[in-house]
Design a protein around this motif. Sequence first.
Motif, PDB file in Angstrom:
ATOM      1  N   UNK A 122       0.856  -1.184   0.000  1.00 47.48           N
ATOM      2  CA  UNK A 122       0.000   0.000   0.000  1.00 47.48           C
ATOM      3  C   UNK A 122       0.891   1.233   0.000  1.00 47.48           C
ATOM      4  N   UNK A 123       0.715   2.086  -1.008  1.00 54.83           N
ATOM      5  CA  UNK A 123       1.580   3.259  -1.164  1.00 54.83           C
ATOM      6  C   UNK A 123       0.718   4.493  -1.422  1.00 54.83           C
ATOM      7  N   UNK A 124       0.786   5.470  -0.510  1.00 50.57           N
ATOM      8  CA  UNK A 124       0.061   6.720  -0.702  1.00 50.57           C
ATOM      9  C   UNK A 124       0.707   7.515  -1.837  1.00 50.57           C
ATOM     10  N   UNK A 125      -0.124   8.006  -2.750  1.00 49.65           N
ATOM     11  CA  UNK A 125       0.375   8.813  -3.868  1.00 49.65           C
ATOM     12  C   UNK A 125       0.933  10.140  -3.348  1.00 49.65           C
ATOM     13  N   UNK A 126       2.166  10.415  -3.697  1.00 50.71           N
ATOM     14  CA  UNK A 126       2.827  11.664  -3.306  1.00 50.71           C
ATOM     15  C   UNK A 126       3.419  12.304  -4.561  1.00 50.71           C
ATOM     16  N   UNK A 127       3.120  13.594  -4.838  1.00 51.45           N
ATOM     17  CA  UNK A 127       2.222  14.489  -4.096  1.00 51.45           C
ATOM     18  C   UNK A 127       0.767  14.293  -4.505  1.00 51.45           C
ATOM     19  N   UNK A 128      -0.139  14.805  -3.671  1.00 55.77           N
ATOM     20  CA  UNK A 128      -1.559  14.846  -4.016  1.00 55.77           C
ATOM     21  C   UNK A 128      -2.243  15.914  -3.168  1.00 55.77           C
ATOM     22  N   UNK A 129      -3.374  16.391  -3.678  1.00 57.11           N
ATOM     23  CA  UNK A 129      -4.161  17.384  -2.950  1.00 57.11           C
ATOM     24  C   UNK A 129      -5.301  16.697  -2.216  1.00 57.11           C
ATOM     25  N   UNK A 130      -5.460  17.022  -0.921  1.00 55.75           N
ATOM     26  CA  UNK A 130      -6.527  16.445  -0.112  1.00 55.75           C
ATOM     27  C   UNK A 130      -7.095  17.501   0.813  1.00 55.75           C
ATOM     28  N   UNK A 131      -8.266  17.222   1.360  1.00 58.64           N
ATOM     29  CA  UNK A 131      -8.829  18.070   2.402  1.00 58.64           C
ATOM     30  C   UNK A 131      -8.228  17.683   3.746  1.00 58.64           C
ATOM     31  N   UNK A 132      -8.123  18.662   4.655  1.00 64.20           N
ATOM     32  CA  UNK A 132      -7.537  18.428   5.962  1.00 64.20           C
ATOM     33  C   UNK A 132      -8.390  19.105   7.027  1.00 64.20           C
ATOM     34  N   UNK A 133      -8.577  18.381   8.158  1.00 64.19           N
ATOM     35  CA  UNK A 133      -9.245  18.966   9.317  1.00 64.19           C
ATOM     36  C   UNK A 133      -8.378  18.706  10.545  1.00 64.19           C
TER      37      UNK A 133
END
Length: 290
Positions: A122-133
């Motif tokens: 499992x590899x998170x795509x970097x870079x990417x745009x996401x929402x943050x709270x």
Amino acid sequence: MRKIFLTIGALALSVSSLFAQENPEIGKSIFKPRNLRTESNKGKFFFFWGYNFSSYAKSDIHFTGPNYDFILHDVKAGDRPTKFGSTYFDPGRLTIPQFNLHFGYYIKDNYSISLGWDHMKYVVDIPQQVKITGYIGDEISKPGIPTGNRAGQYNGEKITVDSAMLTFEHTDGYNFASVGLERYDDIINNRKGQQVLTMESGVDVGLLIPRSDVHLFGEGGNHFWNIAGYGASAKVGLHYRFYKGLYLQGNFKTGWTDLYNIRTTGRRGVDKATQQIWFFENYWALGFRF
């Protein structure tokens, strides 16, 4: 004389009906009104080894620790299959690709229990745009790690997650250690009454034991394996028996996992992440029944 012929005829009918009866040890197939096989799987063992491709639904990752508590929403990630080559045939490197190893026992002709190890990645795509709270302090963790321009309070804004902020991988790997229950239904039998093509369906439950490579604002590492959570899955596939006990298997599996203890900076009891992941896995394997 007539009585003798009648007796012989009755015996012949009895023997004929005896052989016509289906073996009660052989399970019914949903594809056939009656089973044509002559041998039962009950009491036999099996194992298989194969390789997988996986994909993942978007998921939220929750990071917590001293002076920070934030969630990255709908994070995209993928797998990392090893390029086909000598690695797949080198006995010393067989565990490097995304592999599947299962061992099982037939408790009935058409039911088995199994132990399995699905080594996904499992590899998170970097870079990417996401929402943050949530919030991120100027320095997080103990001892403090500077966060630069990422510090602040967030209420659903979009940010770009890059390698300076995060590296997040379960590549050694996203390991699902499971106990399974399987059912088998004949589709095609040969003239000798042996299985040729069979459908498998089943469920698995187990633990997630990843070796996570995580860096949070530059701090972290490729951590050692740990029990990070649990999960359950459902599967369906086909077995093609081509020589005695040897068979080829192709399966599709989907599952849900709850990882409540992901190592991030490597500072135990200080920093961690939690995540729930839906996975979709396709694997192909060579098996042996004995």
